[in-house]
Write a protein that holds these residues in place. Structure first.
Motif, PDB file in Angstrom:
ATOM      1  N   GLU A 186       0.825  -1.203   0.000  1.00  0.00           N
ATOM      2  CA  GLU A 186       0.000   0.000   0.000  1.00  0.00           C
ATOM      3  C   GLU A 186       0.867   1.264   0.000  1.00  0.00           C
ATOM      4  O   GLU A 186       0.524   2.262  -0.640  1.00  0.00           O
ATOM      5  CB  GLU A 186      -0.930   0.005   1.211  1.00  0.00           C
ATOM      6  N   ALA A 187       1.987   1.218   0.705  1.00  0.00           N
ATOM      7  CA  ALA A 187       2.895   2.365   0.726  1.00  0.00           C
ATOM      8  C   ALA A 187       3.458   2.637  -0.668  1.00  0.00           C
ATOM      9  O   ALA A 187       3.581   3.795  -1.092  1.00  0.00           O
ATOM     10  CB  ALA A 187       4.027   2.124   1.722  1.00  0.00           C
ATOM     11  N   VAL A 188       3.784   1.579  -1.395  1.00  0.00           N
ATOM     12  CA  VAL A 188       4.297   1.721  -2.762  1.00  0.00           C
ATOM     13  C   VAL A 188       3.256   2.392  -3.656  1.00  0.00           C
ATOM     14  O   VAL A 188       3.583   3.283  -4.465  1.00  0.00           O
ATOM     15  CB  VAL A 188       4.704   0.348  -3.330  1.00  0.00           C
ATOM     16  N   LEU A 189       2.001   2.009  -3.513  1.00  0.00           N
ATOM     17  CA  LEU A 189       0.933   2.639  -4.306  1.00  0.00           C
ATOM     18  C   LEU A 189       0.825   4.129  -3.992  1.00  0.00           C
ATOM     19  O   LEU A 189       0.604   4.952  -4.900  1.00  0.00           O
ATOM     20  CB  LEU A 189      -0.397   1.937  -4.033  1.00  0.00           C
ATOM     21  N   SER A 190       0.982   4.492  -2.731  1.00  0.00           N
ATOM     22  CA  SER A 190       0.898   5.909  -2.355  1.00  0.00           C
ATOM     23  C   SER A 190       2.099   6.696  -2.866  1.00  0.00           C
ATOM     24  O   SER A 190       1.973   7.869  -3.229  1.00  0.00           O
ATOM     25  CB  SER A 190       0.789   6.039  -0.832  1.00  0.00           C
ATOM     26  N   ILE A 191       3.267   6.058  -2.903  1.00  0.00           N
ATOM     27  CA  ILE A 191       4.433   6.708  -3.508  1.00  0.00           C
ATOM     28  C   ILE A 191       4.146   7.033  -4.969  1.00  0.00           C
ATOM     29  O   ILE A 191       4.446   8.139  -5.458  1.00  0.00           O
ATOM     30  CB  ILE A 191       5.681   5.811  -3.382  1.00  0.00           C
ATOM     31  N   ASP A 192       3.531   6.094  -5.663  1.00  0.00           N
ATOM     32  CA  ASP A 192       3.193   6.320  -7.069  1.00  0.00           C
ATOM     33  C   ASP A 192       2.188   7.465  -7.221  1.00  0.00           C
ATOM     34  O   ASP A 192       2.263   8.242  -8.180  1.00  0.00           O
ATOM     35  CB  ASP A 192       2.628   5.045  -7.686  1.00  0.00           C
ATOM     36  N   ASP A 193       1.271   7.582  -6.277  1.00  0.00           N
ATOM     37  CA  ASP A 193       0.310   8.697  -6.321  1.00  0.00           C
ATOM     38  C   ASP A 193       1.037  10.035  -6.198  1.00  0.00           C
ATOM     39  O   ASP A 193       0.713  11.002  -6.902  1.00  0.00           O
ATOM     40  CB  ASP A 193      -0.714   8.560  -5.191  1.00  0.00           C
ATOM     41  N   ALA A 194       2.028  10.085  -5.297  1.00  0.00           N
ATOM     42  CA  ALA A 194       2.806  11.317  -5.129  1.00  0.00           C
ATOM     43  C   ALA A 194       3.570  11.645  -6.409  1.00  0.00           C
ATOM     44  O   ALA A 194       3.641  12.812  -6.828  1.00  0.00           O
ATOM     45  CB  ALA A 194       3.766  11.176  -3.956  1.00  0.00           C
ATOM     46  N   ILE A 195       4.146  10.622  -7.029  1.00  0.00           N
ATOM     47  CA  ILE A 195       4.881  10.832  -8.281  1.00  0.00           C
ATOM     48  C   ILE A 195       3.947  11.362  -9.358  1.00  0.00           C
ATOM     49  O   ILE A 195       4.287  12.300 -10.102  1.00  0.00           O
ATOM     50  CB  ILE A 195       5.554   9.514  -8.732  1.00  0.00           C
ATOM     51  N   ASN A 196       2.761  10.794  -9.434  1.00  0.00           N
ATOM     52  CA  ASN A 196       1.784  11.236 -10.442  1.00  0.00           C
ATOM     53  C   ASN A 196       1.333  12.673 -10.211  1.00  0.00           C
ATOM     54  O   ASN A 196       1.031  13.390 -11.167  1.00  0.00           O
ATOM     55  CB  ASN A 196       0.572  10.304 -10.441  1.00  0.00           C
ATOM     56  N   GLU A 197       1.304  13.090  -8.957  1.00  0.00           N
ATOM     57  CA  GLU A 197       0.932  14.468  -8.642  1.00  0.00           C
ATOM     58  C   GLU A 197       2.119  15.421  -8.714  1.00  0.00           C
ATOM     59  O   GLU A 197       1.979  16.617  -8.443  1.00  0.00           O
ATOM     60  CB  GLU A 197       0.286  14.536  -7.253  1.00  0.00           C
ATOM     61  N   GLU A 198       3.287  14.858  -9.036  1.00  0.00           N
ATOM     62  CA  GLU A 198       4.519  15.645  -9.176  1.00  0.00           C
ATOM     63  C   GLU A 198       4.835  16.403  -7.878  1.00  0.00           C
ATOM     64  O   GLU A 198       5.191  17.579  -7.892  1.00  0.00           O
ATOM     65  CB  GLU A 198       4.422  16.608 -10.361  1.00  0.00           C
ATOM     66  N   LYS A 199       4.706  15.683  -6.783  1.00  0.00           N
ATOM     67  CA  LYS A 199       5.010  16.266  -5.481  1.00  0.00           C
ATOM     68  C   LYS A 199       6.101  15.452  -4.791  1.00  0.00           C
ATOM     69  O   LYS A 199       6.155  14.224  -4.928  1.00  0.00           O
ATOM     70  CB  LYS A 199       3.761  16.264  -4.589  1.00  0.00           C
ATOM     71  N   PRO A 200       6.957  16.121  -4.025  1.00  0.00           N
ATOM     72  CA  PRO A 200       7.858  15.350  -3.169  1.00  0.00           C
ATOM     73  C   PRO A 200       7.017  14.662  -2.095  1.00  0.00           C
ATOM     74  O   PRO A 200       5.965  15.177  -1.705  1.00  0.00           O
ATOM     75  CB  PRO A 200       8.776  16.413  -2.564  1.00  0.00           C
ATOM     76  N   PHE A 201       7.445  13.509  -1.609  1.00  0.00           N
ATOM     77  CA  PHE A 201       6.639  12.810  -0.609  1.00  0.00           C
ATOM     78  C   PHE A 201       7.423  12.588   0.677  1.00  0.00           C
ATOM     79  O   PHE A 201       8.651  12.491   0.683  1.00  0.00           O
ATOM     80  CB  PHE A 201       6.117  11.476  -1.151  1.00  0.00           C
ATOM     81  N   TYR A 202       6.659  12.538   1.755  1.00  0.00           N
ATOM     82  CA  TYR A 202       7.178  12.111   3.053  1.00  0.00           C
ATOM     83  C   TYR A 202       6.407  10.852   3.420  1.00  0.00           C
ATOM     84  O   TYR A 202       5.188  10.882   3.619  1.00  0.00           O
ATOM     85  CB  TYR A 202       6.971  13.185   4.116  1.00  0.00           C
ATOM     86  N   LEU A 203       7.108   9.726   3.460  1.00  0.00           N
ATOM     87  CA  LEU A 203       6.506   8.461   3.855  1.00  0.00           C
ATOM     88  C   LEU A 203       6.979   8.089   5.250  1.00  0.00           C
ATOM     89  O   LEU A 203       8.175   7.896   5.473  1.00  0.00           O
ATOM     90  CB  LEU A 203       6.884   7.356   2.860  1.00  0.00           C
ATOM     91  N   TYR A 204       6.040   8.007   6.173  1.00  0.00           N
ATOM     92  CA  TYR A 204       6.338   7.503   7.511  1.00  0.00           C
ATOM     93  C   TYR A 204       5.955   6.029   7.506  1.00  0.00           C
ATOM     94  O   TYR A 204       4.798   5.668   7.678  1.00  0.00           O
ATOM     95  CB  TYR A 204       5.543   8.284   8.556  1.00  0.00           C
ATOM     96  N   MET A 205       6.955   5.178   7.219  1.00  0.00           N
ATOM     97  CA  MET A 205       6.737   3.737   7.129  1.00  0.00           C
ATOM     98  C   MET A 205       6.942   3.149   8.512  1.00  0.00           C
ATOM     99  O   MET A 205       8.048   2.755   8.897  1.00  0.00           O
ATOM    100  CB  MET A 205       7.724   3.140   6.123  1.00  0.00           C
ATOM    101  N   ALA A 206       5.862   3.112   9.282  1.00  0.00           N
ATOM    102  CA  ALA A 206       5.939   2.751  10.703  1.00  0.00           C
ATOM    103  C   ALA A 206       5.365   1.350  10.908  1.00  0.00           C
ATOM    104  O   ALA A 206       4.174   1.182  11.175  1.00  0.00           O
ATOM    105  CB  ALA A 206       5.172   3.769  11.538  1.00  0.00           C
TER     106      ALA A 206
END
Length: 519
Positions: free
Chosen positions: A234-254
């Motif tokens: 699920e985290a990988v899918l959200s990373i892809d969403d950030a890439i598609n929105e052309e935004k830097p991302f902060y992932l708190y993988m806890a």
């Protein structure tokens, strides 16, 4: 002439607006992606990466090739500290405050309820048992400007995956999206999963007991998948969403791993049984390796998407491993040569495995031996993100360690680190119970609230805290006790009440306390 002037002014406005927009896009393009990879209850020795001056037998048991990979591509911190238990660490991370100041000094769950009994002979203070909150309207809570909110306000796509445990049930802070996260994957008030198995819906079989059930992962219910893997996907899918929105991302993988319940990851469990580990240790080791696979999967995805060179990865654990001694003698994990484990201010409870990869900044396969503490991540991550103009409602205690990452020599030998734990975690064991602690240089002083006695250790010569020097190094005890007491009063730290005297426990530098030291 007048019309020409107006047209000229409009052209200038459009020109400079475009320039500003281009500049804004350029700034966003240079902002690094940041992954904060937090493991739960992982001990200093629960990895094949040695964080000491030698490789131990325990380092040879665990297989964590992706931690090794991360260490080879960045820096390992050999003296990184958290708090003895989970929620205080997570609140310090998200607020930049020391636990003595934010007063979330134990683990949280139910609103307005103590989750453990007080230490024998002491009454716990009314600590902030409702956790961290984005508002000042919640009783027994700390109002903060959360780290992810600051990042979100400065253009970051903020993702929470896994264990939250920031605020109690029915408070805003129980939901990570109130704390600045745009995406919440599986996070709630609970600090442990009911089950790691998708076949069991990450829930308990008793349908009435739902407090520990992991929320929001229904698509994996009934599937043969381990919780660590589901969260990673699920985290990988959200990373892809950030890439598609052309935004830097902060992932708190806890990750919930490697917290109890100790349930074996079927992908790796047999391997450790074959190594001769007993059943519970094999299950635990398999959970460690499953966590490591998650780290590797994320790193592989960054490579696949071509963004690895612009992504910072920080790896940390929230407290020490749940030691066999703390569990009443049942083997689980080991922190040796460190003493004790989770719930203790001895090194086994607070010293953590920490790694940082910052491409183009951190030297590959380097090591930082300067002590850092969990609240330091707050200003460090903000500085890494290139954010300088921000405000917080809370006082930030943490100090950025970016200069260490850049290879600058930093003399922090005179910087004191503090722990304040006027609570009880649960199990018994050395160093567990109400304590206040200071580390300065090689020296570490622990003050026990119940009977006002001290332990003093020189960590340079005695990393295992085997020899209490309090009665031999009296001037050092007094020096550190004064600094500890001064700090605790300055942040309005809470002290428990002694049930025998019905009086608040004395500060460590009180004359009656100091006077007990043998002359």
């Amino acid at each position: 002439m007048k019309h020409k002037l107006i047209v000229f002014c409009l052209i200038c406005v459009v020109f400079y607006s475009c320039k500003d927009e281009e500049k804004s896009k350029a700034v966003k393009a240079t902002q690094p992606n940041i992954i904060m990879f937090m493991v739960d209850d992982m001990g200093w020795q629960d990895t094949s990466v040695p964080f000491w001056n030698e490789k131990t037998a325990f380092n040879n048991i665990y297989e964590t090739p992706n931690m090794e990979r991360l260490a080879s591509e960045g820096a390992k911190f050999t003296q990184a500290y958290a708090t003895p238990v989970c929620t205080p660490t997570r609140v310090s991370l998200i607020s930049g405050m020391n636990a003595a100041r934010h007063r979330v000094t134990n683990w949280t769950l139910r609103r307005n309820k103590f989750m453990v009994n007080p230490p024998k002979g002491l009454e716990m203070p009314k600590w902030n048992l409702n956790g961290a909150q984005p508002t000042d309207s919640i009783e027994l809570a700390v109002h903060i400007t959360p780290l992810p909110q600051i990042l979100k306000d400065h253009g970051y796509y903020t993702i929470h995956a896994g264990k939250a445990h920031f605020g109690a049930i029915s408070t805003p802070g129980a939901d990570p999206t109130t704390l600045g996260f745009q995406v919440n994957i599986g996070g709630h008030a609970g600090g442990a999963p009911a089950s790691y198995y998708g076949l069991k819906n990450f829930a308990k079989e008793n349908k009435k007991d739902t407090i520990w059930n992991v929320p929001g992962l229904e698509k994996y219910h009934g599937k043969d998948i381990f919780l660590t893997e589901a969260l990673t996907q699920e985290a990988v899918l959200s990373i892809d969403d950030a890439i598609n929105e052309e935004k830097p991302f902060y992932l708190y993988m806890a990750h919930y791993a490697v917290h109890t319940p100790i349930q074996g990851d079927p992908r790796y469990e047999q391997k450790y049984l074959d190594k001769g580990l007993d059943a519970i240790e094999a299950r635990y080791a398999s959970m460690v390796e499953g966590m490591d696979k998650s780290l590797g999967d994320l790193m592989d995805h960054l490579d696949k998407k071509g963004i690895a060179d612009n992504t910072i990865i920080l790896f940390m654990s929230d407290n020490g491993g749940l030691s066999a001694l703390a569990r009443g003698g049942e083997p689980h994990t080991h922190n040796k040569p460190l003493s004790s484990g989770k719930g203790s201010v001895h090194e086994g409870g607070i010293r953590e495995p920490m790694l940082v990869k910052w491409p183009g900044v951190v030297k590959n396969n380097s090591s930082v031996n300067t002590p850092v503490i969990i609240e330091d991540f707050f200003p460090t991550i903000i500085e890494m993100a290139g954010i300088s103009n921000y405000q917080t409602v809370q006082t930030v205690d943490g100090q950025s360690f970016t200069s260490m990452l850049k290879g600058h020599k930093v003399n922090n030998s005179n910087r004191p680190l503090f722990w304040h734990y006027p609570n009880n975690w649960g199990p018994s064991g050395p160093g567990i119970g109400a304590t206040s602690t200071i580390r300065k240089g090689d020296w570490k002083l622990i003050y026990y609230h119940l009977d006002s006695h001290f332990e003093l250790f020189n960590l340079n010569t005695d990393i295992g805290e085997t020899t209490n020097l309090a009665n031999k190094e009296i001037p050092k005890v007094k020096e550190l006790a004064v600094e500890l007491g001064t700090y605790l009063r300055s942040v309005k730290a809470q002290m428990p009440t002694n049930t025998n005297t019905n009086q608040l426990v004395l500060w460590p530098d009180d004359e009656d306390v100091i006077g007990q030291i043998q002359l």
